[in-house]
Design a protein around this motif. Structure first.
Motif, PDB file in Angstrom:
ATOM      1  N   THR A   1       7.955  -2.482   4.675  1.00 22.81           N
ATOM      2  CA  THR A   1       7.358  -2.632   6.005  1.00 22.81           C
ATOM      3  C   THR A   1       8.298  -2.075   7.069  1.00 22.81           C
ATOM      4  O   THR A   1       7.851  -1.404   8.009  1.00 22.81           O
ATOM      5  N   ASP A   2       9.593  -2.355   6.893  1.00 19.25           N
ATOM      6  CA  ASP A   2      10.581  -1.864   7.858  1.00 19.25           C
ATOM      7  C   ASP A   2      10.577  -0.340   7.898  1.00 19.25           C
ATOM      8  O   ASP A   2      10.613   0.260   8.976  1.00 19.25           O
ATOM      9  N   ASN A   3      10.522   0.235   6.701  1.00 16.74           N
ATOM     10  CA  ASN A   3      10.515   1.702   6.601  1.00 16.74           C
ATOM     11  C   ASN A   3       9.300   2.276   7.311  1.00 16.74           C
ATOM     12  O   ASN A   3       9.410   3.243   8.070  1.00 16.74           O
ATOM     13  N   PHE A   4       8.163   1.654   7.045  1.00 17.21           N
ATOM     14  CA  PHE A   4       6.917   2.139   7.634  1.00 17.21           C
ATOM     15  C   PHE A   4       6.954   2.004   9.158  1.00 17.21           C
ATOM     16  O   PHE A   4       6.597   2.933   9.881  1.00 17.21           O
ATOM     17  N   GLU A   5       7.412   0.847   9.612  1.00 17.21           N
ATOM     18  CA  GLU A   5       7.487   0.627  11.068  1.00 17.21           C
ATOM     19  C   GLU A   5       8.430   1.632  11.722  1.00 17.21           C
ATOM     20  O   GLU A   5       8.160   2.138  12.815  1.00 17.21           O
TER      21      GLU A   5
ATOM     22  N   VAL B   1      -2.537   5.333   7.698  1.00 15.27           N
ATOM     23  CA  VAL B   1      -3.085   4.581   6.550  1.00 15.27           C
ATOM     24  C   VAL B   1      -2.693   5.285   5.250  1.00 15.27           C
ATOM     25  O   VAL B   1      -2.250   4.650   4.288  1.00 15.27           O
ATOM     26  N   LYS B   2      -2.827   6.605   5.239  1.00 15.28           N
ATOM     27  CA  LYS B   2      -2.473   7.376   4.042  1.00 15.28           C
ATOM     28  C   LYS B   2      -0.999   7.192   3.694  1.00 15.28           C
ATOM     29  O   LYS B   2      -0.643   7.005   2.537  1.00 15.28           O
ATOM     30  N   ILE B   3      -0.170   7.251   4.720  1.00 16.25           N
ATOM     31  CA  ILE B   3       1.282   7.118   4.495  1.00 16.25           C
ATOM     32  C   ILE B   3       1.599   5.697   3.997  1.00 16.25           C
ATOM     33  O   ILE B   3       2.403   5.515   3.074  1.00 16.25           O
ATOM     34  N   TRP B   4       0.935   4.710   4.607  1.00 14.63           N
ATOM     35  CA  TRP B   4       1.139   3.316   4.207  1.00 14.63           C
ATOM     36  C   TRP B   4       0.773   3.127   2.722  1.00 14.63           C
ATOM     37  O   TRP B   4       1.521   2.518   1.954  1.00 14.63           O
ATOM     38  N   ARG B   5      -0.367   3.708   2.339  1.00 15.78           N
ATOM     39  CA  ARG B   5      -0.818   3.591   0.939  1.00 15.78           C
ATOM     40  C   ARG B   5       0.190   4.240  -0.007  1.00 15.78           C
ATOM     41  O   ARG B   5       0.499   3.700  -1.068  1.00 15.78           O
ATOM     42  N   GLN B   6       0.681   5.381   0.412  1.00 11.71           N
ATOM     43  CA  GLN B   6       1.650   6.099  -0.427  1.00 11.71           C
ATOM     44  C   GLN B   6       2.939   5.295  -0.572  1.00 11.71           C
ATOM     45  O   GLN B   6       3.493   5.197  -1.666  1.00 11.71           O
ATOM     46  N   LEU B   7       3.367   4.703   0.528  1.00  8.90           N
ATOM     47  CA  LEU B   7       4.585   3.866   0.485  1.00  8.90           C
ATOM     48  C   LEU B   7       4.371   2.645  -0.391  1.00  8.90           C
ATOM     49  O   LEU B   7       5.272   2.219  -1.113  1.00  8.90           O
TER      50      LEU B   7
ATOM     51  N   ASN C   1       4.431   3.673  -4.227  1.00 10.09           N
ATOM     52  CA  ASN C   1       5.819   3.829  -4.670  1.00 10.09           C
ATOM     53  C   ASN C   1       6.627   4.428  -3.521  1.00 10.09           C
ATOM     54  O   ASN C   1       6.400   5.573  -3.121  1.00 10.09           O
ATOM     55  N   GLU C   2       7.548   3.625  -3.062  1.00  8.89           N
ATOM     56  CA  GLU C   2       8.307   4.054  -1.881  1.00  8.89           C
ATOM     57  C   GLU C   2       9.115   5.327  -2.123  1.00  8.89           C
ATOM     58  O   GLU C   2       9.307   6.145  -1.232  1.00  8.89           O
ATOM     59  N   SER C   3       9.559   5.461  -3.373  1.00  9.45           N
ATOM     60  CA  SER C   3      10.399   6.628  -3.690  1.00  9.45           C
ATOM     61  C   SER C   3       9.576   7.920  -3.798  1.00  9.45           C
ATOM     62  O   SER C   3      10.139   8.998  -3.980  1.00  9.45           O
ATOM     63  N   ASN C   4       8.245   7.802  -3.673  1.00  8.21           N
ATOM     64  CA  ASN C   4       7.398   9.000  -3.688  1.00  8.21           C
ATOM     65  C   ASN C   4       7.683   9.884  -2.482  1.00  8.21           C
ATOM     66  O   ASN C   4       7.559  11.091  -2.537  1.00  8.21           O
ATOM     67  N   ILE C   5       8.016   9.221  -1.384  1.00  9.50           N
ATOM     68  CA  ILE C   5       8.262   9.987  -0.148  1.00  9.50           C
ATOM     69  C   ILE C   5       9.760  10.257  -0.052  1.00  9.50           C
ATOM     70  O   ILE C   5      10.531   9.431   0.421  1.00  9.50           O
ATOM     71  N   VAL C   6      10.117  11.427  -0.514  1.00  2.62           N
ATOM     72  CA  VAL C   6      11.546  11.789  -0.505  1.00  2.62           C
ATOM     73  C   VAL C   6      11.939  12.257   0.895  1.00  2.62           C
ATOM     74  O   VAL C   6      12.931  11.806   1.463  1.00  2.62           O
ATOM     75  N   ASP C   7      11.108  13.170   1.428  1.00  2.00           N
ATOM     76  CA  ASP C   7      11.387  13.702   2.762  1.00  2.00           C
ATOM     77  C   ASP C   7      10.253  13.256   3.701  1.00  2.00           C
ATOM     78  O   ASP C   7       9.202  13.904   3.741  1.00  2.00           O
ATOM     79  N   PRO C   8      10.428  12.156   4.431  1.00  2.00           N
ATOM     80  CA  PRO C   8       9.335  11.627   5.264  1.00  2.00           C
ATOM     81  C   PRO C   8       8.809  12.623   6.282  1.00  2.00           C
ATOM     82  O   PRO C   8       7.605  12.710   6.507  1.00  2.00           O
ATOM     83  N   LYS C   9       9.715  13.403   6.836  1.00  2.00           N
ATOM     84  CA  LYS C   9       9.338  14.386   7.855  1.00  2.00           C
ATOM     85  C   LYS C   9       8.307  15.367   7.291  1.00  2.00           C
ATOM     86  O   LYS C   9       7.262  15.609   7.889  1.00  2.00           O
TER      87      LYS C   9
END
Lengths: 149, 165
Positions: free
Chosen positions: B2-6, B41-47, B50-58
């Protein structure tokens, strides 16, 4: 058939082969919709890159105060060092003397009269005048002076 | 998580919104809020998956914004197509037919002239006719802006001499 988003991305990111690139470019030049999409996607990519370039620039600007703070600290340190060096260099080399006898006591009870002081001064003057006698005035000195051209 | 997403939302939401407002010549302005919502929403679902799916958030946000905006524009186009399919005024249609015939003739003449040009130059003219500016043309054809400008100026002169306008 219009180009897909992935094809546009490959074209924009130079990930397409030469043949793909030529074919897709030709399609874009023939198809109004794809030309428009290409333009907007290119603009979108440019805006994104510009936004991150600006962000990076902001980070550099944020870093600057800390660098200037370091410079300021350096300046203060240099000033303090200069003060210390100056203080050490100008510190009196002779130890400070302490008066063992009271000056006022001497003044209050002089040991000698004015005449005696004058005589002592005259004696000191005489001795200092006579002190240099004989120096560089030996026979050898005279001979050397005489032989000088 | 949640912290990461926020943190991502706090850092990138404004940028996402500004990009959506400008995307496709501002056509998404009305739907920008909805599209932004879809992006997050898409990013939240992806996180969540699996949080490690998003290597480069940018980079991930860029792709997500791009695909959501792409879909949104498609939806808009479909809506526009439905509106255009509705019956219109017959007299206006007749005028359009005359205009289109005239345009078709001019287009044929132009095509013949373009066909006589070398491949590189022909592509530049086609890009110009599609409304690409010098920078866009240079990017698409992989050459410098200066070269595009020079060549187009020369080609335009050549076409004018040969009778085009």
């Amino acid at each position: 058939m219009h180009l897909e988003l992935e094809q546009f991305n490959r074209l924009l990111e130079d990930r397409a082969t030469t043949a793909e690139c030529a074919a897709w470019t030709d399609h874009i030049l023939d198809c109004k919709a794809c030309a428009q999409r290409y333009k907007f996607l290119a603009a979108f990519q440019a805006s994104w890159q510009a936004a991150f370039a600006a962000e990076a620039q902001d980070q550099v600007i944020e870093m600057k105060p800390s660098a200037s703070r370091l410079r300021r600290v350096g300046t203060w340190l240099a000033a303090a060092a200069a003060i210390v060096v100056f203080a050490v260099a100008t510190w009196p080399s002779q130890p400070s003397t302490t008066e063992t006898t009271d000056v006022a006591q001497h003044l209050a009870a002089p040991d000698f009269q004015t005449g005696q002081v004058l005589a002592m001064v005259a004696d000191i003057n005489f001795k200092s005048a006579v002190q240099a006698w004989g120096q560089e005035t030996t026979a050898l000195d005279l001979v050397q002076i005489k032989n000088k051209p | 998580m949640t912290d990461n997403f926020e943190a991502l939302v706090a850092q990138y939401h404004r940028l996402v919104m500004s990009l959506l407002y400008r995307y496709y010549g501002g056509r998404l302005q009305q739907d920008a809020e909805d599209v932004a919502q879809e992006v997050w929403v898409k990013i939240w679902r992806q996180l969540k998956k699996n949080e490690s799916n998003i290597v480069d958030p940018k980079s991930y946000i860029y792709r997500t914004v791009q695909s959501c905006a792409w879909d949104a524009v498609h939806r808009l186009n479909q809506r526009a197509d439905v509106t255009a399919a509705l019956p219109s005024d017959p007299s206006a249609e007749a005028t359009e037919q005359v205009d289109s015939r005239d345009q078709r003739d001019r287009r044929l003449a132009m095509d013949q002239m373009i066909a006589s040009l070398p491949a590189d130059e022909a592509r530049m003219v086609r890009a110009y006719l599609q409304g690409f500016n010098y920078a866009e043309t240079a990017r698409l054809l992989g050459c410098s802006e200066g070269r595009v400008r020079n060549l187009l100026t020369r080609i335009k002169k050549k076409l004018v001499i040969e009778g085009g306008n």
